[in-house]
Structures are given as structure tokens and as C-alpha cells.
Motif scaffolding. Structure first.
Motif, PDB file in Angstrom:
ATOM      1  N   LEU A 170       0.842  -1.197   0.000  1.00 32.56           N
ATOM      2  CA  LEU A 170       0.000   0.000   0.000  1.00 32.56           C
ATOM      3  C   LEU A 170       0.879   1.250   0.000  1.00 32.56           C
ATOM      4  N   PHE A 171       1.925   1.220   0.825  1.00 31.78           N
ATOM      5  CA  PHE A 171       2.813   2.381   0.892  1.00 31.78           C
ATOM      6  C   PHE A 171       3.530   2.582  -0.446  1.00 31.78           C
ATOM      7  N   ALA A 172       3.978   1.462  -1.052  1.00 27.41           N
ATOM      8  CA  ALA A 172       4.685   1.580  -2.334  1.00 27.41           C
ATOM      9  C   ALA A 172       3.763   2.164  -3.401  1.00 27.41           C
ATOM     10  N   ALA A 173       2.490   1.726  -3.398  1.00 24.93           N
ATOM     11  CA  ALA A 173       1.538   2.250  -4.388  1.00 24.93           C
ATOM     12  C   ALA A 173       1.280   3.737  -4.141  1.00 24.93           C
ATOM     13  N   ALA A 174       1.125   4.121  -2.872  1.00 31.97           N
ATOM     14  CA  ALA A 174       0.877   5.538  -2.554  1.00 31.97           C
ATOM     15  C   ALA A 174       2.078   6.392  -2.961  1.00 31.97           C
ATOM     16  N   LEU A 175       3.285   5.868  -2.723  1.00 27.55           N
ATOM     17  CA  LEU A 175       4.495   6.612  -3.089  1.00 27.55           C
ATOM     18  C   LEU A 175       4.603   6.760  -4.608  1.00 27.55           C
ATOM     19  N   ALA A 176       4.262   5.678  -5.323  1.00 29.31           N
ATOM     20  CA  ALA A 176       4.313   5.736  -6.792  1.00 29.31           C
ATOM     21  C   ALA A 176       3.335   6.796  -7.300  1.00 29.31           C
ATOM     22  N   LEU A 177       2.134   6.830  -6.721  1.00 25.31           N
ATOM     23  CA  LEU A 177       1.146   7.856  -7.121  1.00 25.31           C
ATOM     24  C   LEU A 177       1.675   9.250  -6.808  1.00 25.31           C
ATOM     25  N   GLY A 178       2.286   9.382  -5.624  1.00 20.16           N
ATOM     26  CA  GLY A 178       2.843  10.682  -5.219  1.00 20.16           C
ATOM     27  C   GLY A 178       3.914  11.133  -6.201  1.00 20.16           C
ATOM     28  N   ARG A 179       4.718  10.189  -6.687  1.00 18.70           N
ATOM     29  CA  ARG A 179       5.781  10.566  -7.639  1.00 18.70           C
ATOM     30  C   ARG A 179       5.179  11.029  -8.968  1.00 18.70           C
ATOM     31  N   ILE A 180       4.083  10.361  -9.376  1.00 18.62           N
ATOM     32  CA  ILE A 180       3.435  10.787 -10.629  1.00 18.62           C
ATOM     33  C   ILE A 180       2.872  12.202 -10.468  1.00 18.62           C
ATOM     34  N   ALA A 181       2.257  12.439  -9.299  1.00 18.47           N
ATOM     35  CA  ALA A 181       1.596  13.744  -9.083  1.00 18.47           C
ATOM     36  C   ALA A 181       2.570  14.828  -8.643  1.00 18.47           C
ATOM     37  N   ARG A 182       3.825  14.469  -8.436  1.00 15.19           N
ATOM     38  CA  ARG A 182       4.808  15.400  -7.866  1.00 15.19           C
ATOM     39  C   ARG A 182       4.857  16.771  -8.561  1.00 15.19           C
ATOM     40  N   PRO A 183       4.875  16.819  -9.913  1.00 14.03           N
ATOM     41  CA  PRO A 183       4.982  18.131 -10.556  1.00 14.03           C
ATOM     42  C   PRO A 183       3.817  19.063 -10.223  1.00 14.03           C
ATOM     43  N   LEU A 184       2.679  18.486  -9.849  1.00  9.62           N
ATOM     44  CA  LEU A 184       1.500  19.320  -9.579  1.00  9.62           C
ATOM     45  C   LEU A 184       1.397  19.739  -8.112  1.00  9.62           C
ATOM     46  N   LEU A 185       2.259  19.203  -7.270  1.00 11.80           N
ATOM     47  CA  LEU A 185       2.136  19.439  -5.831  1.00 11.80           C
ATOM     48  C   LEU A 185       2.812  20.738  -5.410  1.00 11.80           C
ATOM     49  N   PRO A 186       2.339  21.347  -4.297  1.00  7.63           N
ATOM     50  CA  PRO A 186       3.046  22.544  -3.783  1.00  7.63           C
ATOM     51  C   PRO A 186       4.450  22.168  -3.312  1.00  7.63           C
ATOM     52  N   ALA A 187       5.333  23.172  -3.302  1.00  3.89           N
ATOM     53  CA  ALA A 187       6.762  22.925  -3.022  1.00  3.89           C
ATOM     54  C   ALA A 187       6.972  22.202  -1.694  1.00  3.89           C
ATOM     55  N   SER A 188       6.158  22.552  -0.676  1.00  3.67           N
ATOM     56  CA  SER A 188       6.364  21.948   0.646  1.00  3.67           C
ATOM     57  C   SER A 188       6.134  20.432   0.604  1.00  3.67           C
ATOM     58  N   LEU A 189       5.192  19.999  -0.235  1.00  3.68           N
ATOM     59  CA  LEU A 189       4.932  18.552  -0.344  1.00  3.68           C
ATOM     60  C   LEU A 189       5.932  17.888  -1.282  1.00  3.68           C
ATOM     61  N   LYS A 190       6.281  18.628  -2.343  1.00  2.00           N
ATOM     62  CA  LYS A 190       7.206  18.097  -3.354  1.00  2.00           C
ATOM     63  C   LYS A 190       8.492  17.579  -2.730  1.00  2.00           C
ATOM     64  N   GLN A 191       9.039  18.404  -1.815  1.00  5.15           N
ATOM     65  CA  GLN A 191      10.354  18.053  -1.262  1.00  5.15           C
ATOM     66  C   GLN A 191      10.279  16.837  -0.343  1.00  5.15           C
ATOM     67  N   LYS A 192       9.058  16.425   0.000  1.00  4.29           N
ATOM     68  CA  LYS A 192       8.919  15.256   0.877  1.00  4.29           C
ATOM     69  C   LYS A 192       8.860  13.955   0.067  1.00  4.29           C
ATOM     70  N   ILE A 193       8.790  14.067  -1.246  1.00  3.35           N
ATOM     71  CA  ILE A 193       8.694  12.854  -2.073  1.00  3.35           C
ATOM     72  C   ILE A 193      10.036  12.618  -2.760  1.00  3.35           C
ATOM     73  N   PRO A 194      10.811  11.663  -2.278  1.00  2.27           N
ATOM     74  CA  PRO A 194      12.140  11.464  -2.869  1.00  2.27           C
ATOM     75  C   PRO A 194      12.034  10.808  -4.244  1.00  2.27           C
ATOM     76  N   PRO A 195      13.004  11.105  -5.121  1.00  2.00           N
ATOM     77  CA  PRO A 195      12.979  10.456  -6.438  1.00  2.00           C
ATOM     78  C   PRO A 195      13.235   8.961  -6.315  1.00  2.00           C
ATOM     79  N   ARG A 196      12.823   8.240  -7.340  1.00  2.07           N
ATOM     80  CA  ARG A 196      12.986   6.786  -7.346  1.00  2.07           C
ATOM     81  C   ARG A 196      14.475   6.421  -7.421  1.00  2.07           C
ATOM     82  N   VAL A 197      14.860   5.427  -6.617  1.00  3.37           N
ATOM     83  CA  VAL A 197      16.252   4.969  -6.623  1.00  3.37           C
ATOM     84  C   VAL A 197      16.261   3.496  -6.983  1.00  3.37           C
ATOM     85  N   GLU A 198      17.073   3.149  -7.959  1.00  4.73           N
ATOM     86  CA  GLU A 198      17.186   1.718  -8.322  1.00  4.73           C
ATOM     87  C   GLU A 198      18.284   1.085  -7.478  1.00  4.73           C
ATOM     88  N   ALA A 199      18.006  -0.095  -6.962  1.00  2.00           N
ATOM     89  CA  ALA A 199      19.030  -0.800  -6.179  1.00  2.00           C
ATOM     90  C   ALA A 199      19.973  -1.539  -7.124  1.00  2.00           C
TER      91      ALA A 199
END
Ligand code: SF4
Ligand code: SF4
Length: 232
Positions: free
Chosen positions: A128-157
Motif C-alpha cells: 500500500l505504501f509503495a503504491a501511494a508513493l508511486a502515485l505521489g511521484r506521478i503527481a509530484r509536478p503538480l504538488l506545492p513545493a512543501s509537499l514536493k520536497q517530501k517525495i524522494p525520487p525513485r532509486v534503483e538498487a
């Protein structure tokens, strides 16, 4: 430190334990040197010593305010303070008891209760958390700056070495870590592989219980811990 716990807790198991812990604290402040929240905020009430004092007052029956709760909320429960305490104060156990008392004697607003319930429900559920984070990353460009900085970019292991050594070590995948920072365990696996140890994630272990326990959903946190023990 002299204490005089209030009637509501004095004769309970938690009361006796808290009193024994409180009496060990000599208020020397050595612990402030390793407390991250004190280092950042510089307020003694955001240090272990200050929080111990606030909990002592709460356990002695003094009025508990939202500010008391805020200073306890800010504690990361990292227990770094225990490593520099010359008196062996078990701060981690005290804050478990203190938080439960303070929570029971204050009332959070509806929004705060909702957000804490959402965190307690969503964070330990890895998918559930992974799905919510993925959605947050998609919506990131539309979010206010304060929320944007809380969503880290995707990192490949980077690749996880196959298990090939006789010596093995188990590790938790964790709850939010696989989605937020999958590179951490993979990097540890590569380091250990170089020294002849295969790192293996415990399948189905889930959350260690800290998230819900520290949000003061203590019974739910204990359920997570029991499930974890079974998985191990
Ligand atoms: S270092 Fe230990 S004894 Fe000193 S103030 Fe901190 S908790 Fe109390
Ligand atoms: S548990 Fe961590 S954040 Fe909390 S008082 Fe101790 S050192 Fe500071």
C-alpha cells in the motif's frame, strides 16, 4: 532524582518501572550530546533530559498540555541518548510509558488523529505504501513545493549478490524502506558478500512494529512484533 508519582500510576507495574528509571537520572545532560532533536532544535525540552523532566511531571500528576505532548512527539525514539548516559537511564522504556500517559490525558484534534491513524494503517503495509508513493511521484509536478520536497525520487538498487556463502545473515526488508530506499539492504548485501557472508531478507517479515508502537498504537505495534517473531 527524587520522584513522587501520582496515585493513578504509583502502584502499577508501569509506575514502579518508571519510578526506578526516573530515580537514576541525575540531570547531568551528557545525553544531550547525542540527541539529534536537541542538536537541531537547541531547546532543552527537546532533549532527553528535558523530556524526562516533562514525563516526571506528568507521572506526578501535573497538568499535561499539548506542548508536553509536542516535545514527546518530536522524540525519534532512536535511543542514542542511552549510549551517553553514565547512569544507565533506560530512556526508551520511560518514553513508552510516558507517551501512553500523556496521550491518555490530552486530546488531539480530528485532523491530527486522522493523519496519525492513516500513518499507522498505511506505513506498515509495504504494498500500500509503495503504491501511494508511486502515485505521489506521478503527481509530484503538480504538488506545492512543501509537499514536493517530501517525495524522494525513485532509486534503483544495484544487484543483490546470490547467496553463495556458508555464513549467512538475516535482515529485515522493512515496511517503507523497500519503496523509499531499496539500495540500503542491497548495498549491505554486497559489502557482506565481499567478506564472505550472504545476506538474506526474511520473507514475509513485514514491519518491526516500531511505527505503530511509537505512534502510540502500542497493542497494534505488539501485534506487528509478534508476527515478526513468527516470521523469523
Ligand atoms: S545523561 Fe542520563 S543521567 Fe544525565 S540527564 Fe541524561 S538521562 Fe539523566
Ligand atoms: S530517543 Fe533519540 S530523539 Fe529521543 S531523546 Fe533520546 S536521543 Fe533524543
Amino acid at each position: 532524582m527524587q520522584t513522587r508519582l501520582a496515585d493513578f500510576i504509583r502502584d502499577s507495574a508501569e509506575g514502579r518501572e518508571a519510578e526506578a528509571i526516573l530515580r537514576k537520572c541525575v540531570h547531568c545532560g551528557f545525553c544531550t550530546a547525542t540527541c539529534p532533536t536537541y542538536q537541531v532544535l537547541g531547546d532543552d525540552l527537546d532533549s532527553p533530559r528535558g523530556r524526562i523532566y516533562l514525563m516526571k511531571r506528568a507521572l506526578e500528576g501535573a497538568p499535561v498540555t499539548e506542548r508536553t505532548r509536542l516535545h514527546l512527539d518530536r522524540c525519534l525514539t532512536c535511543r542514542a541518548c542511552e549510549t551517553t548516559c553514565p547512569s544507565g537511564v533506560r530512556y526508551g522504556r520511560l518514553v513508552d510509558i510516558g507517551r501512553a500517559v500523556v496521550e491518555a490525558r490530552t486530546r488531539r484534534g480530528p485532523l491530527e488523529r486522522l493523519s496519525r491513524a492513516a500513518l499507522a494503517f498505511g506505513l506498515p503495509r509495504t504494498r500500500l505504501f509503495a503504491a501511494a508513493l508511486a502515485l505521489g511521484r506521478i503527481a509530484r509536478p503538480l504538488l506545492p513545493a512543501s509537499l514536493k520536497q517530501k517525495i524522494p525520487p525513485r532509486v534503483e538498487a544495484a544487484p543483490w549478490p546470490p547467496p553463495r556463502h556458508e555464513r549467512k545473515m538475516l535482515v529485515l526488508a522493512g515496511c517503507v524502506q523497500p519503496a523509499l530506499a531499496p539500495s540500503i539492504n542491497a548495498a549491505a548485501a554486497r559489502v557482506l558478500d565481499r567478506v564472505g557472508i550472504s545476506l538474506i531478507e526474511v520473507p514475509g517479515a513485514g514491519c518491526c512494529g516500531a511505527i505503530r508502537f511509537h505512534l502510540n498504537y502500542q497493542e497494534a505495534g505488539r501485534d506487528d512484533m509478534r508476527a515478526l517473531i513468527d516470521a523469523w
